[in-house]
Design a protein around this motif. Sequence first.
Motif, short mmCIF file in Angstrom:
data_model
loop_
_atom_site.label_atom_id
_atom_site.label_comp_id
_atom_site.label_asym_id
_atom_site.label_seq_id
_atom_site.Cartn_x
_atom_site.Cartn_y
_atom_site.Cartn_z
N THR A 146 -54.18 36.65 -29.99
CA THR A 146 -52.84 35.99 -31.10
C THR A 146 -51.40 37.38 -31.47
O THR A 146 -52.28 38.48 -31.54
CB THR A 146 -52.54 35.22 -32.27
OG1 THR A 146 -51.91 34.32 -32.71
CG2 THR A 146 -53.02 35.79 -33.41
N GLY A 147 -50.18 36.65 -30.83
CA GLY A 147 -49.64 38.18 -31.62
C GLY A 147 -48.23 38.10 -30.59
O GLY A 147 -48.20 37.79 -29.89
N THR A 148 -46.99 38.53 -31.48
CA THR A 148 -45.66 38.49 -30.72
C THR A 148 -45.78 39.12 -30.32
O THR A 148 -46.62 40.50 -29.64
CB THR A 148 -44.95 38.52 -31.80
OG1 THR A 148 -44.59 39.38 -32.31
CG2 THR A 148 -44.97 37.00 -32.97
N ILE A 149 -44.83 38.83 -28.86
CA ILE A 149 -44.45 39.99 -27.75
C ILE A 149 -43.28 40.06 -27.57
O ILE A 149 -42.41 39.45 -27.23
CB ILE A 149 -45.32 40.15 -26.73
CG1 ILE A 149 -45.65 41.19 -25.78
CG2 ILE A 149 -45.19 38.68 -25.76
CD1 ILE A 149 -47.34 41.29 -25.13
N ASP A 150 -42.61 42.09 -27.11
CA ASP A 150 -41.31 42.16 -26.87
C ASP A 150 -42.12 42.06 -25.01
O ASP A 150 -43.31 42.46 -24.78
CB ASP A 150 -40.82 43.25 -27.19
CG ASP A 150 -41.17 44.54 -27.15
OD1 ASP A 150 -42.09 44.53 -26.48
OD2 ASP A 150 -40.65 45.62 -27.80
N ASP A 151 -40.51 42.46 -24.36
CA ASP A 151 -40.75 43.04 -23.40
C ASP A 151 -41.51 43.78 -22.66
O ASP A 151 -41.11 44.44 -21.35
CB ASP A 151 -38.86 43.15 -22.18
CG ASP A 151 -38.07 42.87 -22.68
OD1 ASP A 151 -38.12 44.40 -23.49
OD2 ASP A 151 -36.49 42.88 -22.79
N HIS A 152 -40.68 44.82 -23.60
CA HIS A 152 -42.06 46.13 -22.99
C HIS A 152 -43.52 46.38 -23.72
O HIS A 152 -44.34 46.72 -23.43
CB HIS A 152 -41.57 47.11 -23.94
CG HIS A 152 -39.65 47.58 -23.66
ND1 HIS A 152 -39.72 48.01 -22.77
CD2 HIS A 152 -39.18 47.61 -23.98
CE1 HIS A 152 -38.26 48.38 -22.75
NE2 HIS A 152 -38.17 47.37 -23.58
N GLY A 153 -43.65 44.82 -24.18
CA GLY A 153 -45.45 45.18 -23.90
C GLY A 153 -45.46 45.14 -26.08
O GLY A 153 -47.28 45.22 -25.64
N LYS A 154 -44.84 45.38 -26.52
CA LYS A 154 -45.32 45.88 -28.12
C LYS A 154 -45.72 44.58 -29.10
O LYS A 154 -44.59 43.26 -28.67
CB LYS A 154 -43.78 47.01 -28.46
CG LYS A 154 -44.28 46.99 -30.37
CD LYS A 154 -42.95 47.30 -30.53
CE LYS A 154 -43.05 48.14 -31.96
NZ LYS A 154 -42.42 48.73 -32.26
N ILE A 155 -46.45 44.47 -29.54
CA ILE A 155 -47.38 42.88 -29.90
C ILE A 155 -46.55 43.51 -31.81
O ILE A 155 -46.62 44.60 -32.04
CB ILE A 155 -48.65 42.98 -29.92
CG1 ILE A 155 -49.65 43.34 -28.56
CG2 ILE A 155 -49.53 42.39 -30.62
CD1 ILE A 155 -50.36 43.73 -28.27
#
Length: 351
Positions: free
Chosen positions: A267-276
């Motif tokens: 689980t975890g949010t993610i941004d378009d650079h792969g940062k969780i």
Amino acid sequence: MGRKTNRKRFWGWLVAALLVFCLAVLAFFPTRYYIEYPGGADRVSKFIKVDGKRDKAAGEYRLMTVSVAGPASPIMLLWGKSQPFGDIVSEQDLMGDQTSSEYNTIQNYYIRSAGNAAIAAAFKAADKPIHIDYRGIYVMSMQANSDFRGKLKVGDTITAINGKHYQKAQRYIDAIKKHKVDTKVTVTYLRGKHAHSVTRKLVQIKGLKRAGLGIGLTDDTRVESKPHVKINAGEIGGPSAGLIFALQIYDQVSGTNLRAGRDIAGTGTIDDHGKIGAIGGIDKKVYAASKAGATIFFAPDIPATKTMKREDPSYINNYVEAKNAARKMKTKMKIVPVRKLQDAIQYLQAK
């Protein structure tokens, strides 16, 4: 004698009626509280198609959900407290100042946004080309003093300010804050597929010394990729599926099978650079994953900053909370800390 018998019957019926009324209140009267408890652990492959095809390789990635019930009656609240890792939360804590409709709209936006970011992050990790289209700014909330209240609404996408389109939410903010409070601006926005325009005054932004529209906002993006990726998560909402979506997409676009026959949760949010990023309810997700047979669980390992501690003195690192839940359950499932998509990829490759 007849009068005494009738009187006894009357009081008997009255007591019985009061008991029925009290039971009805306990069973059906809604409070302003909700129950959060462990939900499901769905197979991610059933939600995602790459180039029109689902992943049929051995093993599964699993997406955990937190179930929410309410507004809960008193008896439901008692039931909720009896559930493993069940929590009772107030309507304010759950929805803030949003209506139920606005809350559902935002949850739908979150899952869609998580899917877009996951596609971008997975393609970048696989060294595949990806195009991100910045549609505008998504309206997340409305201040009470906003002059646009009643015109704009949660779920709209603002595409231009005074006829000019920008590529990032911050660019819109920078353009707006150059004006003074009470300056009239024209906002162009999408509601569904239809474009509209409205002209209203800027207001003082709550807690800041600048003018604004009086809305909570974020980027509204779309991604274009080859092969095409389609995500349909049904009624699941929220941002926390980002990481596990990205792993599933990475497997399919890179031609690898990191699962190697295993059931893997995360689980975890993610941004378009792969940062969780951190999420809520991770103890419930650990429980759901373990019950579904997952052997690995990826948990966001986000250290608390000074700002985070100031805003939430009770903040607990997701990884620490997940480890505590696993220990309480006595599960053999491995809890793995991650801060970016590449951490999860490298762990699965090494193992």
